[in-house]
Design a protein around this motif. Structure first.
Motif, short mmCIF file in Angstrom:
data_model
loop_
_atom_site.label_atom_id
_atom_site.label_comp_id
_atom_site.label_asym_id
_atom_site.label_seq_id
_atom_site.Cartn_x
_atom_site.Cartn_y
_atom_site.Cartn_z
N THR A 166 -55.99 -74.98 0.66
CA THR A 166 -55.60 -76.21 1.35
C THR A 166 -56.79 -77.10 1.69
OG1 THR A 166 -55.74 -75.12 3.48
CG2 THR A 166 -53.60 -75.11 2.38
N HIS A 167 -57.91 -76.78 1.08
CA HIS A 167 -59.09 -77.58 1.41
C HIS A 167 -59.47 -78.55 0.30
CE1 HIS A 167 -59.75 -74.53 4.59
NE2 HIS A 167 -60.21 -75.60 5.20
N ALA A 168 -60.01 -79.65 0.73
CA ALA A 168 -60.47 -80.63 -0.25
C ALA A 168 -61.58 -80.01 -1.08
CB ALA A 168 -60.99 -81.87 0.47
N ALA A 169 -61.56 -80.36 -2.36
CA ALA A 169 -62.53 -79.76 -3.26
C ALA A 169 -63.96 -80.21 -2.95
CB ALA A 169 -62.19 -80.09 -4.71
N ASP A 170 -64.07 -81.33 -2.27
CA ASP A 170 -65.41 -81.84 -2.00
C ASP A 170 -65.88 -81.48 -0.59
OD1 ASP A 170 -63.64 -83.37 -0.62
OD2 ASP A 170 -64.74 -85.24 -0.91
N SER A 171 -65.21 -80.52 -0.03
CA SER A 171 -65.57 -80.14 1.34
C SER A 171 -66.95 -79.49 1.39
CB SER A 171 -64.52 -79.17 1.85
OG SER A 171 -65.07 -78.24 2.73
N ARG A 172 -67.65 -79.71 2.46
CA ARG A 172 -68.97 -79.10 2.62
C ARG A 172 -68.86 -77.73 3.27
NH1 ARG A 172 -70.72 -81.75 -0.16
NH2 ARG A 172 -71.94 -79.95 -0.72
N LEU A 173 -67.64 -77.26 3.35
CA LEU A 173 -67.34 -76.01 4.02
C LEU A 173 -68.17 -74.86 3.49
CD1 LEU A 173 -65.66 -74.82 6.12
CD2 LEU A 173 -63.73 -74.75 4.57
N VAL A 174 -68.18 -74.73 2.19
CA VAL A 174 -68.89 -73.61 1.59
C VAL A 174 -70.38 -73.68 1.94
CG1 VAL A 174 -69.48 -72.47 -0.56
CG2 VAL A 174 -67.22 -73.50 -0.28
#
Lengths: 237, 237
Positions: B195-203
DNA sequence: CCGCCATGTCATGAAACTGTGACAGGGCAC
DNA sequence: GTGCCCTGTCACAGTTTCATGACATGGCGG
């Protein structure tokens, strides 16, 4: 796109086998047999040469005769283990139990008694590689050039070379079609997106950058050849 | 070297060996011999029983006789491979080349012809376990870093480090593919939900947190390397 | 309810990468 | 030889990507 997280282990791809055997006739016979099974083999007659080869060329597996002049196979195996996880199969004429135990204790993955049927040796190589797969990445070797598609690493004559993402994608694309001429339009589509003018110098520039990094003499390329009027061809020396 | 076949391996933990052999006398003899080598052995006379045992008791390695009533050893091996990575050694009275090839192709790690010296079998078991350890064992060691997948604990240079659940899942995912570059999209799917945007800086953020905890010098990572444009690669120092 | 910890998001600066165009050099056809 | 066209080279600026630290949110136990 590079085979990033997927396990694209290509089993048809040739494996880089290092063979060490001092008896020239056995050596030739084995080399021939393994080549027939689809492996790419480099062979040496002594342990010292082999250790150098491992350091610089990073084979996928080493097959060592136990009885060697100088450092014997078991000792070569021990030294490999000291620096690497490289899979090792020991090969010997003597099937003495003690030899087997000593060989395996030295860190060998398998111990095979000569004479051995080529297909059996091949099956054992595959079994060892299959198990070691998680430590061994899937790489392709072209002479001094090693392209590791899992780790996304490229090395030349043992030295790792740093390629930028685009350079790497370009090289991977070329390497995927060895011997084929790929034209600029194709490469633009495959490596870049389709938003580029077909007459851009982009591909040329990138090819030069890659050459500068992987070719010993960029002016006389051994790997990426220019095919005037058509495009570029990757072919091993 | 002192005693020839002395059972001098005192610092080894006992392994849980699953032995399948239908001939009662061979079975007893092997069980005894392996016990003497310090292994803990459970044995069965048929493949069906063995497969049940594997599902419930999770042995460390299976040693299968090829000639069994009902499902034969090779088929047991195939079924094991279909469910997991458990190391398998096939044991047989017939040393036919074709049998060896078929056995290894079925996914066996080694193929041993009876009669076999106990110490040779022991050495082969150890060799297979050594190689399989990185895949099957709960605890993996990379230099000073120890990741215990069973206990879900991570320690660095002997000190246990506390990772939060997400951080731990990320590290485990990376460690499961040592040497491979994993891209952000893959990691997002594997560690988080989709459910996360592919461009998220999460990783990125999570990687930094893990680095801060396990890397001696987080700015110059030894374990989790950034591969610009592609993702991250876990590789031992 | 409160505080703590885990987690996701964002802004920012720094570093790395990339596309571009101009020009030089060299091959090829004639 | 001559001229054309294709390719190699280079530097630079704009863009992309990443590390970092700060901050908001939300769950959970005390």
């Amino acid at each position: 796109m590079a085979g990033i997280a997927g396990h694209s282990k290509n089993n048809d791809q040739v494996a880089g086998i290092l063979l060490v055997e001092d008896d020239p006739s056995v050596r030739t016979a084995l080399e021939l047999a393994l080549s027939r099974q689809g492996h790419s083999v480099t062979s040496y007659g002594s342990g010292e040469e082999a250790l150098d080869h491992i350091r610089s060329r990073r084979p996928e597996i080493a097959i060592l005769d136990v009885m060697l002049p100088g450092i014997d196979g078991v000792e070569v195996c021990r030294r490999i283990r000291r620096m690497d996880q490289l899979p090792v199969i020991l090969l010997t004429a003597r099937g003495d139990d003690l030899d087997v135990v000593v060989g395996l204790e030295a860190g060998a993955d398998d111990y095979v008694v000569k004479p051995v049927e080529p297909r059996v040796l091949d099956a054992r190589i595959r079994a060892v590689l299959r198990r070691a797969e998680s430590v061994t990445s899937d790489r392709i070797t072209f002479g001094d050039l090693v392209v590791d598609r899992g780790a996304l690493k490229v090395s030349m004559a043992g030295r790792e070379v740093h390629l930028t993402p685009t350079e790497l994608r370009l090289l991977l694309e070329l390497v995927r079609h060895p011997g084929q001429v790929l034209n600029r339009r194709y490469l633009l589509r495959a490596v870049w997106d389709h938003t580029h003018a077909a007459d851009s110098r982009l591909v040329d520039a990138c090819v030069q950058r890659v050459r500068a990094k992987i070719e010993p003499v960029p002016a006389e390329p051994e790997f990426i050849h220019t095919v005037r009027g058509f495009g570029y061809r990757f072919s091993p020396p």
